[in-house]
Design an enzyme around this catalytic site. Structure first.
Site, PDB file in Angstrom:
ATOM      1  N   ARG A   1      32.020  10.686  54.890  1.00 56.22           N
ATOM      2  CA  ARG A   1      32.578  11.477  55.987  1.00 56.22           C
ATOM      3  C   ARG A   1      33.848  12.187  55.544  1.00 56.22           C
ATOM      4  NH1 ARG A   1      34.596   9.651  61.995  1.00 56.22           N
ATOM      5  NH2 ARG A   1      35.712  11.572  62.455  1.00 56.22           N
TER       6      ARG A   1
ATOM      7  N   ARG B   1      29.991  15.280  62.014  1.00 59.41           N
ATOM      8  CA  ARG B   1      30.213  14.272  60.989  1.00 59.41           C
ATOM      9  C   ARG B   1      28.962  13.474  60.703  1.00 59.41           C
ATOM     10  NH1 ARG B   1      33.229  11.651  65.206  1.00 59.41           N
ATOM     11  NH2 ARG B   1      34.568  13.450  65.246  1.00 59.41           N
TER      12      ARG B   1
ATOM     13  N   ASP C   1      30.378   8.338  62.506  1.00 60.37           N
ATOM     14  CA  ASP C   1      31.600   8.034  63.238  1.00 60.37           C
ATOM     15  C   ASP C   1      31.454   6.613  63.761  1.00 60.37           C
ATOM     16  OD1 ASP C   1      34.078   8.482  64.620  1.00 60.37           O
ATOM     17  OD2 ASP C   1      32.942   8.861  66.457  1.00 60.37           O
TER      18      ASP C   1
ATOM     19  N   ASP D   1      33.410   3.876  66.057  1.00 63.32           N
ATOM     20  CA  ASP D   1      34.515   3.626  66.986  1.00 63.32           C
ATOM     21  C   ASP D   1      34.515   2.165  67.418  1.00 63.32           C
ATOM     22  OD1 ASP D   1      35.260   6.309  66.929  1.00 63.32           O
ATOM     23  OD2 ASP D   1      34.231   6.797  68.805  1.00 63.32           O
TER      24      ASP D   1
HETATM   25  P1  ATP Z   1      37.186   9.906  69.801  1.00 66.51           P
HETATM   26  O1  ATP Z   1      38.193   8.838  69.440  1.00 66.51           O
HETATM   27  O2  ATP Z   1      37.554  10.671  71.045  1.00 66.51           O
HETATM   28  O3  ATP Z   1      35.785   9.386  69.844  1.00 66.51           O
HETATM   29  P2  ATP Z   1      36.870  10.761  67.100  1.00 66.51           P
HETATM   30  O4  ATP Z   1      36.007   9.554  66.968  1.00 66.51           O
HETATM   31  O5  ATP Z   1      36.295  12.053  66.615  1.00 66.51           O
HETATM   32  O6  ATP Z   1      37.292  10.972  68.612  1.00 66.51           O
HETATM   33  P3  ATP Z   1      38.385  10.205  64.794  1.00 66.51           P
HETATM   34  O7  ATP Z   1      38.824  11.430  64.064  1.00 66.51           O
HETATM   35  O8  ATP Z   1      37.165   9.508  64.292  1.00 66.51           O
HETATM   36  O9  ATP Z   1      38.237  10.531  66.352  1.00 66.51           O
HETATM   37  O10 ATP Z   1      39.525   9.096  64.806  1.00 66.51           O
HETATM   38  C1  ATP Z   1      40.884   9.407  64.726  1.00 66.51           C
HETATM   39  C2  ATP Z   1      41.703   8.101  64.688  1.00 66.51           C
HETATM   40  O11 ATP Z   1      41.594   7.365  65.910  1.00 66.51           O
HETATM   41  C3  ATP Z   1      41.335   7.057  63.653  1.00 66.51           C
HETATM   42  O12 ATP Z   1      41.894   7.347  62.403  1.00 66.51           O
HETATM   43  C4  ATP Z   1      41.913   5.762  64.238  1.00 66.51           C
HETATM   44  O13 ATP Z   1      43.130   5.379  63.647  1.00 66.51           O
HETATM   45  C5  ATP Z   1      42.212   6.127  65.676  1.00 66.51           C
HETATM   46  N1  ATP Z   1      41.738   5.130  66.653  1.00 66.51           N
HETATM   47  C6  ATP Z   1      42.492   4.610  67.647  1.00 66.51           C
HETATM   48  N2  ATP Z   1      41.800   3.736  68.373  1.00 66.51           N
HETATM   49  C7  ATP Z   1      40.544   3.680  67.824  1.00 66.51           C
HETATM   50  C8  ATP Z   1      39.376   2.942  68.148  1.00 66.51           C
HETATM   51  N3  ATP Z   1      39.331   2.083  69.184  1.00 66.51           N
HETATM   52  N4  ATP Z   1      38.283   3.125  67.362  1.00 66.51           N
HETATM   53  C9  ATP Z   1      38.315   4.000  66.321  1.00 66.51           C
HETATM   54  N5  ATP Z   1      39.400   4.726  65.971  1.00 66.51           N
HETATM   55  C10 ATP Z   1      40.507   4.573  66.721  1.00 66.51           C
HETATM   56 CA    CA Z   2      34.243   8.895  68.336  1.00 71.82          CA
HETATM   57 CA    CA Z   3      36.143   7.765  65.471  1.00 74.17          CA
END
Ligand code: ATP
Ligand code: CA
Ligand code: CA
Length: 165
Positions: free
Chosen positions: A83, A92, A95, A97
């Protein structure tokens, strides 16, 4: 041991393969194992609707690690699967979360748990309800089944078949 719920999403390349490989990697996280995976769901992209559709699932990870350590491992798996962080909400390969970490509520600069968007996303609530409709969202104090029923979710998800794990 804690039950962590991890949301998986992919909208580039062989989406199912990325999800499958991510789950295999998650099962190799130290002191952790994947005990269940929801079905796969095909969904509308959140945020930017010009990007390709997503394939989503939720996995249950039983772990002895801290939430920070679990997130660190998830971000490492994202990197290993190639990624590239171009922009938030952009397309991507994978992902990951951290949706829930048992009943913990965490507000840290790099980690918010429960994930702040859970209650707005059908592609998270539908697989959560498949896994356990009685699971209580620890910040909102209601079950995921209740959230799915009460929220007027804007996007629909399509069931894409059982995930054999
Ligand atoms: P969303 O969070 O709205 O789904 P996204 O998944 O696209 O958007 P990313 O770019 O993948 O966002 O993540 C950005 C940052 O979010 C990560 O580097 C991480 O530090 C932070 N983050 C905070 N809380 C969480 C969580 N519960 N799970 C995953 N990442 C998190
Ligand atoms: Ca996400
Ligand atoms: Ca994420």
């Amino acid at each position: 041991v804690t039950r962590a719920y991890v949301g998986l999403g992919s909208n580039l390349g062989d989406r199912e393969r990325f999800i499958r490989t991510a789950i295999e990697h998650m099962n190799r996280i130290p002191e952790s194992s994947v005990i269940r995976v929801s079905s796969l769901y095909d969904s509308e992209p959140a945020g930017d609707s010009t990007q390709p559709r997503y394939l989503n699932a939720v996995a249950v990870l039983e772990t002895e690690l801290s939430p920070e350590r679990v997130l660190w491992n998830l971000l490492l798996i994202e990197k290993r699967l190639g990624r590239e962080r171009v922009k938030r909400w952009g397309p991507r390969q994978i992902d990951l979360d951290l949706l829930f970490f048992g009943d913990r509520v965490i507000e840290e600069p790099d980690l918010t748990v429960p994930h702040p968007e859970v209650e707005h996303r059908a592609f998270v609530l539908v697989p959560m309800v498949e896994l356990d409709p009685t699971f209580v969202h620890p910040r909102l104090g209601v079950t995921v089944g209740h959230l799915l029923r009460e929220r007027k979710l804007l996007s629909a998800v399509r069931w894409k078949g059982r995930f054999w794990y």
